[in-house]
Design a protein around this motif. Structure first.
Motif, PDB file in Angstrom:
ATOM      1  N   ASN A  55      -2.566 -16.338 -11.113  1.00 23.81           N
ATOM      2  CA  ASN A  55      -3.439 -17.450 -11.459  1.00 23.81           C
ATOM      3  C   ASN A  55      -3.483 -17.582 -12.980  1.00 23.81           C
ATOM      4  O   ASN A  55      -2.750 -16.903 -13.690  1.00 23.81           O
ATOM      5  N   ALA A  56      -4.359 -18.429 -13.494  1.00 28.91           N
ATOM      6  CA  ALA A  56      -4.406 -18.700 -14.934  1.00 28.91           C
ATOM      7  C   ALA A  56      -4.772 -17.460 -15.755  1.00 28.91           C
ATOM      8  O   ALA A  56      -4.390 -17.351 -16.920  1.00 28.91           O
ATOM      9  N   SER A  57      -5.498 -16.515 -15.175  1.00 26.30           N
ATOM     10  CA  SER A  57      -5.938 -15.351 -15.950  1.00 26.30           C
ATOM     11  C   SER A  57      -5.116 -14.098 -15.691  1.00 26.30           C
ATOM     12  O   SER A  57      -5.493 -13.016 -16.115  1.00 26.30           O
ATOM     13  N   GLY A  58      -3.996 -14.195 -15.000  1.00 27.07           N
ATOM     14  CA  GLY A  58      -3.141 -13.030 -14.769  1.00 27.07           C
ATOM     15  C   GLY A  58      -2.710 -12.924 -13.326  1.00 27.07           C
ATOM     16  O   GLY A  58      -2.361 -13.909 -12.691  1.00 27.07           O
ATOM     17  N   PHE A  71     -10.446  -7.029  -4.587  1.00 28.47           N
ATOM     18  CA  PHE A  71      -9.553  -7.775  -5.470  1.00 28.47           C
ATOM     19  C   PHE A  71      -9.444  -7.027  -6.805  1.00 28.47           C
ATOM     20  O   PHE A  71     -10.444  -6.652  -7.400  1.00 28.47           O
ATOM     21  N   ILE A  72      -8.208  -6.830  -7.218  1.00 29.99           N
ATOM     22  CA  ILE A  72      -7.937  -6.133  -8.477  1.00 29.99           C
ATOM     23  C   ILE A  72      -7.241  -7.115  -9.411  1.00 29.99           C
ATOM     24  O   ILE A  72      -6.229  -7.719  -9.048  1.00 29.99           O
ATOM     25  N   GLN A  73      -7.794  -7.282 -10.616  1.00 34.38           N
ATOM     26  CA  GLN A  73      -7.238  -8.191 -11.628  1.00 34.38           C
ATOM     27  C   GLN A  73      -6.324  -7.385 -12.555  1.00 34.38           C
ATOM     28  O   GLN A  73      -6.708  -6.319 -13.041  1.00 34.38           O
ATOM     29  N   ILE A  74      -5.102  -7.883 -12.782  1.00 31.15           N
ATOM     30  CA  ILE A  74      -4.160  -7.249 -13.710  1.00 31.15           C
ATOM     31  C   ILE A  74      -3.862  -8.241 -14.825  1.00 31.15           C
ATOM     32  O   ILE A  74      -3.443  -9.368 -14.562  1.00 31.15           O
ATOM     33  N   SER A  85     -15.095 -12.181  -4.969  1.00 26.93           N
ATOM     34  CA  SER A  85     -13.822 -12.772  -4.531  1.00 26.93           C
ATOM     35  C   SER A  85     -13.460 -13.947  -5.426  1.00 26.93           C
ATOM     36  O   SER A  85     -14.264 -14.854  -5.612  1.00 26.93           O
ATOM     37  N   PRO A  86     -12.241 -13.937  -5.983  1.00 28.79           N
ATOM     38  CA  PRO A  86     -11.839 -15.050  -6.845  1.00 28.79           C
ATOM     39  C   PRO A  86     -11.375 -16.245  -6.019  1.00 28.79           C
ATOM     40  O   PRO A  86     -11.004 -16.103  -4.859  1.00 28.79           O
ATOM     41  N   SER A  87     -11.414 -17.398  -6.618  1.00 29.86           N
ATOM     42  CA  SER A  87     -10.848 -18.576  -5.970  1.00 29.86           C
ATOM     43  C   SER A  87      -9.335 -18.519  -6.181  1.00 29.86           C
ATOM     44  O   SER A  87      -8.864 -18.482  -7.308  1.00 29.86           O
TER      45      SER A  87
END
Length: 184
Positions: A55-58, A71-74, A85-87
């Motif tokens: 997505n736009a942030s990674g 959910f894990i953000q990289i 939970s992200p969209s």
């Protein structure tokens, strides 16, 4: 079973489930440089294969377990568990491939270094010469023309030199015998 996905130019993310831990390892390599970062998250045992999205942030990794979804953000080499939970609307799904193992290091193991030989002692310093000037270190002495200065244990403090021309004089001399300068 572990998974890997390409998350950027020269960068991969490895995902592995060991017991209740989800281990995420990011690895990037470019010409002459390699970086690797791992982090462990308590998620529980996976009940489905992980999914990854750009997505736009990674990159977002979705982990499904019997306790729910995580959910894990990289972003680059940093990663963290997302609080909610992200969209994922408009996010691009990234294909994951199964791999047998997650590499513990991207670099091949190095051969052990051979022990270094001890350093050899330095040779004594040779006297330095420049024109009519000569210096040596053991015992420390300097000669220039007819002047000589020595610093060693054998030299007593009774030696005196004329402050005008440098000629050695006796403690009892009132005048320099070479230049006639008055001594104090």
């Amino acid at each position: 079973m572990a998974y890997v996905c390409e998350i950027g130019t020269g960068q991969r993310a490895y995902l592995d489930n060991q017991g209740k831990q989800t281990i995420v390892t990011t690895a990037s390599s470019s010409l002459g440089q390699q970086q690797q970062s791992s982090q462990s998250f308590v998620t529980g045992s996976w009940t489905a294969s992980p999914e990854s999205f750009r997505n736009a942030s990674g990159v977002v990794v979705k982990i499904t377990t019997s306790q729910g979804q995580y959910f894990i953000q990289i972003q680059g080499n940093s990663m963290g568990m997302m609080a909610e939970s992200p969209s994922l609307q408009g996010a691009q799904q990234i294909q994951l491939q199964q791999v047998d193992y997650v590499p513990t290091s991207l670099m091949p193991p190095m051969e052990p270094m051979k022990p270094m030989e001890p350093m050899k002692p330095m040779e004594p310093m040779k006297p330095m010469k420049m024109g009519d000037m000569e210096m040596s270190m053991n015992p420390m002495q300097m000669r220039m023309g007819n002047m000589e200065l020595r610093m060693d244990k054998a030299v007593s403090g009774t030696h005196r030199f004329c402050s005008q021309c440098g000629t050695e004089v006796s403690p009892s001399d009132r005048f320099c015998s070479a230049c006639g300068h008055r001594l104090q």
